[in-house]
Design a protein around this motif. Sequence first.
Motif, PDB file in Angstrom:
ATOM      1  N   LEU A 192       0.836  -1.415  -0.326  1.00 41.15           N
ATOM      2  CA  LEU A 192       0.171  -0.403   0.214  1.00 41.15           C
ATOM      3  C   LEU A 192       0.980   1.335   0.040  1.00 41.15           C
ATOM      4  CD1 LEU A 192      -2.732  -1.584   2.653  1.00 41.15           C
ATOM      5  CD2 LEU A 192      -2.847  -0.728   0.038  1.00 41.15           C
ATOM      6  N   LYS A 193       1.548   1.125   0.870  1.00 42.54           N
ATOM      7  CA  LYS A 193       2.730   2.185   0.909  1.00 42.54           C
ATOM      8  C   LYS A 193       3.561   2.817  -0.489  1.00 42.54           C
ATOM      9  CE  LYS A 193       4.813   5.993   2.644  1.00 42.54           C
ATOM     10  NZ  LYS A 193       4.594   7.032   3.248  1.00 42.54           N
ATOM     11  N   LYS A 194       3.135   1.422  -1.624  1.00 39.92           N
ATOM     12  CA  LYS A 194       4.023   2.252  -2.992  1.00 39.92           C
ATOM     13  C   LYS A 194       3.318   2.958  -3.638  1.00 39.92           C
ATOM     14  CE  LYS A 194       6.046  -2.133  -3.675  1.00 39.92           C
ATOM     15  NZ  LYS A 194       6.318  -2.735  -3.664  1.00 39.92           N
ATOM     16  N   LYS A 195       1.787   2.276  -2.968  1.00 38.39           N
ATOM     17  CA  LYS A 195       0.539   3.398  -4.430  1.00 38.39           C
ATOM     18  C   LYS A 195       0.487   4.450  -3.966  1.00 38.39           C
ATOM     19  CE  LYS A 195       0.453  -0.287  -6.406  1.00 38.39           C
ATOM     20  NZ  LYS A 195       0.757  -1.089  -7.633  1.00 38.39           N
ATOM     21  N   GLY A 200      -2.616   4.587   6.446  1.00 42.09           N
ATOM     22  CA  GLY A 200      -1.946   4.553   8.631  1.00 42.09           C
ATOM     23  C   GLY A 200      -1.867   2.846   9.039  1.00 42.09           C
ATOM     24  N   THR A 201      -1.510   3.052  10.057  1.00 46.71           N
ATOM     25  CA  THR A 201      -1.555   1.817  10.673  1.00 46.71           C
ATOM     26  C   THR A 201      -0.896   1.930  12.364  1.00 46.71           C
ATOM     27  OG1 THR A 201      -0.267  -0.100  11.028  1.00 46.71           O
ATOM     28  CG2 THR A 201       1.178   1.575  10.861  1.00 46.71           C
ATOM     29  N   GLY A 202      -1.032   0.731  13.167  1.00 45.62           N
ATOM     30  CA  GLY A 202      -1.067   1.762  14.660  1.00 45.62           C
ATOM     31  C   GLY A 202      -0.709  -0.413  15.332  1.00 45.62           C
ATOM     32  N   ILE A 203      -0.617  -0.154  16.781  1.00 40.81           N
ATOM     33  CA  ILE A 203      -1.223  -0.982  17.493  1.00 40.81           C
ATOM     34  C   ILE A 203      -1.657  -0.787  18.486  1.00 40.81           C
ATOM     35  CG2 ILE A 203       1.699  -1.397  16.961  1.00 40.81           C
ATOM     36  CD1 ILE A 203       1.962   0.375  20.081  1.00 40.81           C
ATOM     37  N   MET A 204      -1.818  -2.114  19.409  1.00 46.74           N
ATOM     38  CA  MET A 204      -2.418  -1.848  20.827  1.00 46.74           C
ATOM     39  C   MET A 204      -1.527  -2.005  21.936  1.00 46.74           C
ATOM     40  SD  MET A 204      -6.208  -3.979  20.463  1.00 46.74           S
ATOM     41  CE  MET A 204      -5.632  -5.258  19.739  1.00 46.74           C
ATOM     42  N   PHE A 221       9.635   1.150  13.230  1.00 50.96           N
ATOM     43  CA  PHE A 221       8.810   0.443  12.034  1.00 50.96           C
ATOM     44  C   PHE A 221       8.030   1.645  11.609  1.00 50.96           C
ATOM     45  CE2 PHE A 221       4.897  -1.272  10.361  1.00 50.96           C
ATOM     46  CZ  PHE A 221       5.490  -1.785   9.712  1.00 50.96           C
ATOM     47  N   TYR A 222       7.279   2.400  12.270  1.00 54.14           N
ATOM     48  CA  TYR A 222       6.576   3.865  12.079  1.00 54.14           C
ATOM     49  C   TYR A 222       7.478   4.830  10.986  1.00 54.14           C
ATOM     50  CZ  TYR A 222       3.043   2.268  15.556  1.00 54.14           C
ATOM     51  OH  TYR A 222       2.093   2.249  16.968  1.00 54.14           O
ATOM     52  N   GLN A 223       8.488   4.601  11.673  1.00 60.13           N
ATOM     53  CA  GLN A 223       9.691   5.913  10.930  1.00 60.13           C
ATOM     54  C   GLN A 223      10.205   4.752  10.038  1.00 60.13           C
ATOM     55  OE1 GLN A 223      13.137   6.644  13.185  1.00 60.13           O
ATOM     56  NE2 GLN A 223      12.923   8.846  13.326  1.00 60.13           N
ATOM     57  N   GLU A 224      10.856   3.647   9.684  1.00 61.46           N
ATOM     58  CA  GLU A 224      11.078   2.915   8.546  1.00 61.46           C
ATOM     59  C   GLU A 224       9.568   3.186   7.500  1.00 61.46           C
ATOM     60  OE1 GLU A 224      11.476  -0.114   6.557  1.00 61.46           O
ATOM     61  OE2 GLU A 224      10.889  -1.228   8.795  1.00 61.46           O
ATOM     62  N   LEU A 225       8.843   2.347   8.101  1.00 63.48           N
ATOM     63  CA  LEU A 225       7.872   1.823   6.792  1.00 63.48           C
ATOM     64  C   LEU A 225       7.585   3.876   6.411  1.00 63.48           C
ATOM     65  CD1 LEU A 225       6.347   0.317   5.225  1.00 63.48           C
ATOM     66  CD2 LEU A 225       4.468   0.882   6.722  1.00 63.48           C
ATOM     67  N   ASP A 226       7.256   4.984   7.026  1.00 60.44           N
ATOM     68  CA  ASP A 226       7.223   6.196   6.619  1.00 60.44           C
ATOM     69  C   ASP A 226       5.505   6.855   6.508  1.00 60.44           C
ATOM     70  OD1 ASP A 226       7.150   9.061   6.481  1.00 60.44           O
ATOM     71  OD2 ASP A 226       7.697   8.687   3.950  1.00 60.44           O
ATOM     72  N   VAL A 227       4.797   6.331   7.296  1.00 63.26           N
ATOM     73  CA  VAL A 227       3.413   5.752   7.246  1.00 63.26           C
ATOM     74  C   VAL A 227       2.910   7.217   7.587  1.00 63.26           C
ATOM     75  CG1 VAL A 227       2.842   3.125   7.741  1.00 63.26           C
ATOM     76  CG2 VAL A 227       3.437   4.694   9.805  1.00 63.26           C
ATOM     77  N   GLY A 345      -7.096  16.917   5.365  1.00 66.72           N
ATOM     78  CA  GLY A 345      -6.173  16.721   6.420  1.00 66.72           C
ATOM     79  C   GLY A 345      -5.738  16.008   5.612  1.00 66.72           C
ATOM     80  N   HIS A 346      -5.015  16.259   4.641  1.00 68.71           N
ATOM     81  CA  HIS A 346      -3.569  14.618   4.440  1.00 68.71           C
ATOM     82  C   HIS A 346      -2.487  15.141   4.798  1.00 68.71           C
ATOM     83  CE1 HIS A 346      -7.115  13.507   1.180  1.00 68.71           C
ATOM     84  NE2 HIS A 346      -7.395  14.992   0.531  1.00 68.71           N
ATOM     85  N   ARG A 347      -2.514  14.462   4.795  1.00 67.80           N
ATOM     86  CA  ARG A 347       0.011  14.242   5.602  1.00 67.80           C
ATOM     87  C   ARG A 347       0.275  15.294   4.484  1.00 67.80           C
ATOM     88  NH1 ARG A 347       4.774  10.586   5.726  1.00 67.80           N
ATOM     89  NH2 ARG A 347       6.074  11.744   7.066  1.00 67.80           N
ATOM     90  N   ILE A 348       1.242  16.630   5.096  1.00 65.31           N
ATOM     91  CA  ILE A 348       1.798  17.421   3.958  1.00 65.31           C
ATOM     92  C   ILE A 348       3.443  16.699   4.498  1.00 65.31           C
ATOM     93  CG2 ILE A 348       2.609  19.708   3.676  1.00 65.31           C
ATOM     94  CD1 ILE A 348      -0.330  20.151   4.621  1.00 65.31           C
ATOM     95  N   LYS A 349       3.910  15.917   3.506  1.00 71.40           N
ATOM     96  CA  LYS A 349       5.719  15.593   4.284  1.00 71.40           C
ATOM     97  C   LYS A 349       6.151  16.574   4.525  1.00 71.40           C
ATOM     98  CE  LYS A 349       8.310  11.852   3.054  1.00 71.40           C
ATOM     99  NZ  LYS A 349       8.319  11.469   4.195  1.00 71.40           N
ATOM    100  N   LYS A 350       7.199  16.815   5.678  1.00 75.08           N
ATOM    101  CA  LYS A 350       7.629  17.750   5.857  1.00 75.08           C
ATOM    102  C   LYS A 350       9.150  17.240   6.275  1.00 75.08           C
ATOM    103  CE  LYS A 350       4.624  21.371   6.726  1.00 75.08           C
ATOM    104  NZ  LYS A 350       3.483  21.624   8.115  1.00 75.08           N
ATOM    105  N   THR A 351       9.521  15.660   6.175  1.00 71.86           N
ATOM    106  CA  THR A 351      10.679  15.356   6.424  1.00 71.86           C
ATOM    107  C   THR A 351      11.118  14.987   5.688  1.00 71.86           C
ATOM    108  OG1 THR A 351       8.741  13.264   7.655  1.00 71.86           O
ATOM    109  CG2 THR A 351      10.062  14.690   9.164  1.00 71.86           C
ATOM    110  N   PRO A 352      12.388  14.781   5.195  1.00 70.31           N
ATOM    111  CA  PRO A 352      13.292  13.871   4.075  1.00 70.31           C
ATOM    112  C   PRO A 352      12.595  12.688   4.271  1.00 70.31           C
ATOM    113  CG  PRO A 352      14.982  15.006   5.736  1.00 70.31           C
ATOM    114  CD  PRO A 352      13.453  15.187   6.481  1.00 70.31           C
ATOM    115  N   ALA A 353      13.005  12.929   3.036  1.00 71.95           N
ATOM    116  CA  ALA A 353      13.039  10.890   2.594  1.00 71.95           C
ATOM    117  C   ALA A 353      13.106   9.836   2.765  1.00 71.95           C
ATOM    118  CB  ALA A 353      12.782  10.653   1.630  1.00 71.95           C
TER     119      ALA A 353
END
Length: 353
Positions: A192-195, A200-204, A221-227, A345-353
């Motif tokens: 999904l991340k490539k599309k 969105g993901t998450g945990i309990m 993991f959230y950081q690595e996948l760049d969710v 409220g779309h995510r606006i990416k402000k961090t480098p890839a």
Amino acid sequence: MNYVINAILQKAENTHRLELEEIIQLLDLEENTEEQKAFFSAADRVREKYVGNYIHLRGLIEFSNYCKRNCNYCGIRAKNTRVHRYRISEEEIFEIANKAAKLGYRTLVLQSGEDPYFTVKKLKNIVKTIKEKNNVAITLCVGELSHSDYDELIQAGIDRYLLRIETTNAELFKQLHPDDDFYTRMELLRYLKKKNVQVGTGIMIGLPGQTTEMLAQDILFYQELDVDMVGQGPFIASPDTPMAEEKNGDVFTTLKVIAATRLLCPDIHIPATTALATLSITDARQRAFRCGANVVMPNVTPQKYRAFYELYPDKACIGEDSDECRACIGGIIASCGLEVGRDFGHRIKKTPA
Ligand code: 5AD
Ligand code: FES
């Protein structure tokens, strides 16, 4: 102030990168200490700097509680015969969506159990019809599907897809999910991340056997996948499930995980979840908005269905209707000195890839 913690917080606030050990030290902080308050304040500043003072509302439509899976924690698992099952008709879903749009929602989240009745063809029609009639973004949350099904839904216009990993520990995942495979779930998230869709993901939090180290790994993991979005709530033991006798997660640990997620993923969307509100109806959402959260998903499902979408007991807002929740949430946001977001409220990416 402990100088080690101070150094970790400065590094986190300036670089948004931490080692596993450093995240663990933040998650281990005790309540009401100077260090813990500094931790939450840092997360609050990062939230303001990267995503502003707007809280984005997502109207949640729980359109079917039929589910073919048997997640051990979940009250609507297939084997729970005590649940009254419902499906909301397509016509009624359209009415609910129109009403929610009139209440000002710019995103609708369509969520259900894994219900084969709602084929991809039906889902596509629902998504298209809602978007034709209303100026809203659509988030879909219907579980694991095939790559081609996801492709078709993205083609039909969904803006976001939610699929929680629940835990990034393969062993723990296996204990929780008798009919799901951890590596499949991971692969679907990466797909999904490539599309062209926000993911969105998450945990309990507070699952039996879950350690602080596992929570720190989840955040890495959230950081690595760049969710684009991370929803996290406390585990709440649900009757009539194999985990009925387990201990609940707690509000404070959940808030710490939210704060650490904000520090490491500064520009993403982080909701104050319903599970969190369920454990503390009075102030958990306020507290979450002051330590990193910037989204809330008020329920817009008609009240007559709400009690049946019982993933866990005493779920917040069972007795309210959509206009009541909209008003209640508005009050909570204002009481925090924050504002309701007016755009999609779309995510606006402000961090480098
Ligand atoms: N306690 C807390 N959260 C739960 N969920 C499901 N069951 C429970 C429970 N007993 C969460 C899962 C799921 C989301 C829709 O709700 O994380 O992905
Ligand atoms: Fe539903 Fe407060 S959000 S009553």
